[in-house]
Design a protein around this motif. Structure first.
Motif, short mmCIF file in Angstrom:
data_model
loop_
_atom_site.label_atom_id
_atom_site.label_comp_id
_atom_site.label_asym_id
_atom_site.label_seq_id
_atom_site.Cartn_x
_atom_site.Cartn_y
_atom_site.Cartn_z
N ILE A 125 42.68 37.11 52.44
CA ILE A 125 43.29 38.53 52.47
C ILE A 125 44.28 38.31 51.48
CG2 ILE A 125 44.19 40.19 53.73
CD1 ILE A 125 42.97 39.02 56.50
N LEU A 126 44.16 39.24 50.36
CA LEU A 126 44.98 38.89 49.36
C LEU A 126 45.57 40.25 48.74
CD1 LEU A 126 42.82 36.66 47.08
CD2 LEU A 126 44.90 35.93 48.55
N HIS A 127 46.74 40.49 48.18
CA HIS A 127 47.42 41.60 48.19
C HIS A 127 47.99 41.59 46.78
CE1 HIS A 127 50.41 44.90 47.92
NE2 HIS A 127 49.74 45.58 48.78
N LYS A 128 47.80 42.69 45.84
CA LYS A 128 48.37 42.70 44.39
C LYS A 128 49.81 42.41 44.36
CE LYS A 128 46.44 45.13 41.28
NZ LYS A 128 45.92 46.50 40.54
N ILE A 129 50.27 41.28 43.62
CA ILE A 129 51.80 41.16 43.54
C ILE A 129 52.28 41.70 42.26
CG2 ILE A 129 53.51 39.22 43.04
CD1 ILE A 129 51.76 37.42 44.53
N ALA A 130 51.51 41.60 41.22
CA ALA A 130 51.99 42.27 39.86
C ALA A 130 50.47 42.49 39.29
CB ALA A 130 52.72 41.36 39.03
N HIS A 131 50.46 43.03 37.96
CA HIS A 131 49.25 43.17 37.25
C HIS A 131 48.23 42.13 37.26
CE1 HIS A 131 46.75 45.57 34.54
NE2 HIS A 131 46.48 44.54 33.78
N ASP A 132 47.07 42.35 38.02
CA ASP A 132 45.95 41.41 38.03
C ASP A 132 46.40 40.06 38.82
OD1 ASP A 132 44.33 42.97 36.79
OD2 ASP A 132 44.92 42.21 34.79
N PHE A 133 47.59 39.95 39.48
CA PHE A 133 47.98 38.85 40.23
C PHE A 133 48.10 39.08 41.80
CE2 PHE A 133 49.71 37.55 36.11
CZ PHE A 133 49.40 35.97 36.23
N TYR A 134 47.47 38.44 42.51
CA TYR A 134 47.28 38.58 44.11
C TYR A 134 47.84 37.29 44.73
CZ TYR A 134 43.94 42.30 42.64
OH TYR A 134 43.27 43.53 42.42
N GLY A 135 48.22 37.37 45.86
CA GLY A 135 48.60 36.49 46.67
C GLY A 135 48.42 36.80 48.21
N GLY A 136 48.18 35.73 49.17
CA GLY A 136 47.80 36.16 50.77
C GLY A 136 47.69 34.90 51.40
N LEU A 161 44.76 26.89 57.98
CA LEU A 161 45.38 27.96 57.56
C LEU A 161 46.19 27.68 56.33
CD1 LEU A 161 47.16 28.73 60.99
CD2 LEU A 161 45.12 29.85 59.98
N GLY A 162 46.36 28.74 55.62
CA GLY A 162 47.08 28.30 54.38
C GLY A 162 47.25 29.44 53.37
N PHE A 163 47.46 29.57 52.30
CA PHE A 163 47.76 30.59 51.25
C PHE A 163 47.15 30.34 49.93
CE2 PHE A 163 51.11 27.58 50.87
CZ PHE A 163 51.17 27.20 49.32
N GLY A 164 46.84 31.41 49.30
CA GLY A 164 46.23 31.35 47.82
C GLY A 164 46.95 32.31 47.03
N LEU A 165 46.93 32.01 45.59
CA LEU A 165 47.48 32.62 44.45
C LEU A 165 46.26 32.89 43.71
CD1 LEU A 165 50.76 30.94 43.62
CD2 LEU A 165 50.32 33.06 44.71
N LEU A 166 46.22 34.13 43.01
CA LEU A 166 44.88 34.39 42.17
C LEU A 166 45.35 35.37 41.03
CD1 LEU A 166 41.76 34.55 42.44
CD2 LEU A 166 41.98 36.60 43.62
N HIS A 167 44.58 35.05 39.99
CA HIS A 167 44.57 35.89 38.87
C HIS A 167 43.24 36.41 38.60
CE1 HIS A 167 44.33 37.24 34.65
NE2 HIS A 167 45.75 37.61 34.93
N LYS A 221 33.89 40.15 30.35
CA LYS A 221 35.00 39.85 29.88
C LYS A 221 36.06 39.60 30.69
CE LYS A 221 38.47 41.21 26.34
NZ LYS A 221 38.86 42.57 25.28
N GLY A 222 36.81 38.63 30.82
CA GLY A 222 37.87 38.46 31.85
C GLY A 222 38.31 36.95 32.15
N PHE A 223 39.43 36.86 33.09
CA PHE A 223 39.76 35.70 33.12
C PHE A 223 40.09 35.57 34.74
CE2 PHE A 223 43.49 32.61 33.87
CZ PHE A 223 42.79 31.58 33.73
N PHE A 224 39.57 34.51 35.43
CA PHE A 224 39.87 34.32 37.08
C PHE A 224 40.38 33.18 37.21
CE2 PHE A 224 38.51 32.33 40.97
CZ PHE A 224 38.52 33.42 41.83
N ALA A 225 41.51 32.91 38.05
CA ALA A 225 42.26 31.55 38.46
C ALA A 225 42.60 31.75 39.64
CB ALA A 225 43.39 31.30 37.33
N GLU A 226 42.23 30.79 40.64
CA GLU A 226 42.78 30.80 41.71
C GLU A 226 43.06 29.35 42.24
OE1 GLU A 226 40.90 31.32 46.49
OE2 GLU A 226 39.65 31.21 44.72
N THR A 227 44.30 29.10 42.87
CA THR A 227 44.75 27.83 43.74
C THR A 227 45.09 28.24 45.10
OG1 THR A 227 45.83 27.22 41.59
CG2 THR A 227 46.52 26.29 43.57
N ALA A 228 44.45 27.41 46.00
CA ALA A 228 44.41 27.53 47.41
C ALA A 228 44.73 26.46 48.14
CB ALA A 228 43.22 28.31 47.79
#
Length: 373
Positions: free
Chosen positions: A148-159, A194-200, A211-218
């Motif tokens: 469950i991720l929420h937009k933090i800034a432009h194209d960046f998500y965390g949750g 249980l944990g958290f993730g950061l996503l672009h 076209k695009g870029f996807f990067a996830e660290t969980a």
């Protein structure tokens, strides 16, 4: 043989669409192969699956896909849900449900899957020095994973992230090694992470990225305090880059890494192979606590001479290790192959893929809606 019947069924449907079949079958197949739905409107398809494999006998299933834009607004990213249920004449069964859902204005991103199955698994051992299948594992599996991720800034998500794995009724058969030692978790286990993730993520269409870029660290921590039978932590990194080539083609890259700290059961180690990365290798052909994998794919979508057919070429390399510092180039394995594509929903740019993956040990055929990554 398993995938051959699937292909025959698919192209039989295409043939029927070109004939004068009347009634519901005609309407259904016409809707499937002639995309008349407005671009902004949701679309849903379902189709039967018939397959055969020696270890499962005949398999009968039903697969479905639903795609939509939040509030029917095409400036939002395309959301998708897909499901598959099956049973075999050998009394095996299972079901899968996956989703990638974006809310209006792409403020929320829900990414998850649910899986249950009573199905045989091939076990090759742990590490890179495994040469053949050691045993067949019969078990009942359940997995629930949600991000469950929420937009933090432009194209960046965390949750937050949640993961539940259950393996029960485990039994090892056809053991081929006289000095076989059952791996951790061979009697079954239940583990909650249980944990958290950061996503672009700036992809507009997760099923076919132009076209695009996807990067996830969980990071997920499995603890006895949560009710887990094993105590361990996994860190997963997934980077994907997509670059357009001329008007129709795409060059795609992916790096996938997994680091495991602690003592995981064998079914939750890093697994190499499957339908998404290192195609051609059986899922879990190599397994260990840590994984590093890379793949590249060139997509021709569509061909210049036909609008609804395309193809891809792909190659990858990967290895596993028991310690982070033990990755060695001599343990890298290679995989590659090619695939055909059929444009299922022209207005939403959604393709069905048929991939042939080749390795030094054999091959694998994969049929799915949406690209491998």
């Amino acid at each position: 043989m398993k995938c051959v019947l699937y292909i025959v069924l698919f192209f039989f449907s295409w043939f029927c669409a070109k004939t004068q079949i009347k009634g519901f079958p005609k309407r259904y197949i016409n809707n499937l192969f002639n995309d008349t739905t407005s671009t902004s409107k949701p679309q849903f398809i379902y189709y039967p699956v018939l397959a055969y494999a020696p270890e499962t006998s005949f398999e009968i299933g039903l697969s479905g896909l639903h795609v939509h834009y939040a509030k029917n607004d095409t400036t939002n990213r395309l959301s998708e849900m897909n499901a598959f249920v099956f049973f075999t004449f050998a009394k095996q069964y299972g079901g899968f449900f996956e989703h990638a859902l974006y809310s209006d204005k792409n403020k929320w991103f829900f990414l998850g899957k649910m899986k249950f199955q009573s199905f045989p698994l091939s076990y090759f051992g742990i590490g890179t020095n495994t040469t053949q299948k050691i045993a067949r594992v019969d078990a009942f599996q359940i997995q629930l994973k949600e991000r469950i991720l929420h937009k933090i800034a432009h194209d960046f998500y965390g949750g937050l992230e949640f993961d539940f794995h259950s393996l029960s009724n485990v039994s090892f058969h056809e053991v081929r090694s006289s000095d076989f030692i059952p791996p951790p978790g061979s009697h079954g286990s239940n583990n909650i992470g249980l944990g958290f993730g950061l996503l672009h993520d700036n992809r507009h269409n997760v099923l076919n990225v132009r076209k695009g870029f996807f990067a996830e660290t969980a990071l997920l921590h499995y603890s006895t305090h949560f009710g887990s039978d094993f105590e361990f932590t996994t860190i997963i990194t997934d980077w994907r880059l997509f670059r357009p080539v001329r008007k129709r083609n795409v060059l795609a890259f992916q790096f996938l890494g997994q680091v495991t700290l602690g003592h995981p059961p064998f079914n939750q180690m890093a697994l190499m192979g499957g339908e998404t990365i290192m195609r051609g290798y059986y899922t879990g052909r190599y397994r260990d606590k840590n994984l590093a994998a890379f793949q590249i794919e060139y997509r021709m979508l569509p061909f210049s001479f036909v609008k609804r057919l395309g193809a891809t070429l792909f190659a990858g390399t990967a290895t596993v290790s028991n310690e982070i510092g033990n990755f060695q180039s001599k343990n890298l394995v290679l995989a590659g192959g090619a695939g055909l594509r059929f444009l299922l929903f022209p207005k939403k740019d959604v393709w069905t893929r048929v991939d042939l993956g080749l390795t030094k040990e054999g091959h694998g055929i994969y049929i799915y809606v949406g690209e491998a990554f």
